[in-house]
Design a protein around this motif. Structure first.
Motif, PDB file in Angstrom:
ATOM      1  N   GLU A  53       0.820  -1.213   0.000  1.00  0.00           N
ATOM      2  CA  GLU A  53       0.000   0.000   0.000  1.00  0.00           C
ATOM      3  C   GLU A  53       0.857   1.267   0.000  1.00  0.00           C
ATOM      4  N   PRO A  54       1.578   1.523  -1.066  1.00  0.00           N
ATOM      5  CA  PRO A  54       2.407   2.729  -1.069  1.00  0.00           C
ATOM      6  C   PRO A  54       1.604   4.015  -1.244  1.00  0.00           C
ATOM      7  N   GLU A  55       0.374   3.924  -1.774  1.00  0.00           N
ATOM      8  CA  GLU A  55      -0.402   5.128  -2.054  1.00  0.00           C
ATOM      9  C   GLU A  55      -1.107   5.679  -0.818  1.00  0.00           C
ATOM     10  N   GLN A  56      -1.184   4.906   0.279  1.00  0.00           N
ATOM     11  CA  GLN A  56      -1.900   5.355   1.465  1.00  0.00           C
ATOM     12  C   GLN A  56      -0.984   5.236   2.685  1.00  0.00           C
ATOM     13  N   PRO A  57      -0.271   6.298   3.036  1.00  0.00           N
ATOM     14  CA  PRO A  57       0.637   6.212   4.183  1.00  0.00           C
ATOM     15  C   PRO A  57      -0.137   6.074   5.494  1.00  0.00           C
TER      16      PRO A  57
END
Length: 65
Positions: free
Chosen positions: A13-17
């Motif tokens: 999940e790199p798009e949602q820290p």
């Protein structure tokens, strides 16, 4: 790790820290689990934990600030 497919990885999940609240919630859960494990160990092995507690106290007394 290939033998643990259900565990999330950082690359999943790199798009949602992770938010601060989620991190604090996970950390609080970890600390609760750690305290529970220490309490269990103290009940199961009281002599070993007493010795560890005394060693820690000695380290803290001899530590120079």
């Amino acid at each position: 790790m290939p033998d643990q497919p259900d565990r999330k990885t950082d690359a999943a999940e790199p798009e949602q820290p992770e938010t601060d609240a989620e991190r604090r919630r996970r950390r609080a859960q970890f600390l609760r689990d750690l305290a529970e494990a220490r309490a269990l160990r103290e009940r199961v092995q009281p002599r070993r934990t007493k010795a560890a507690r005394l060693r820690h106290a000695m380290r803290m007394r001899t530590f120079r600030w």
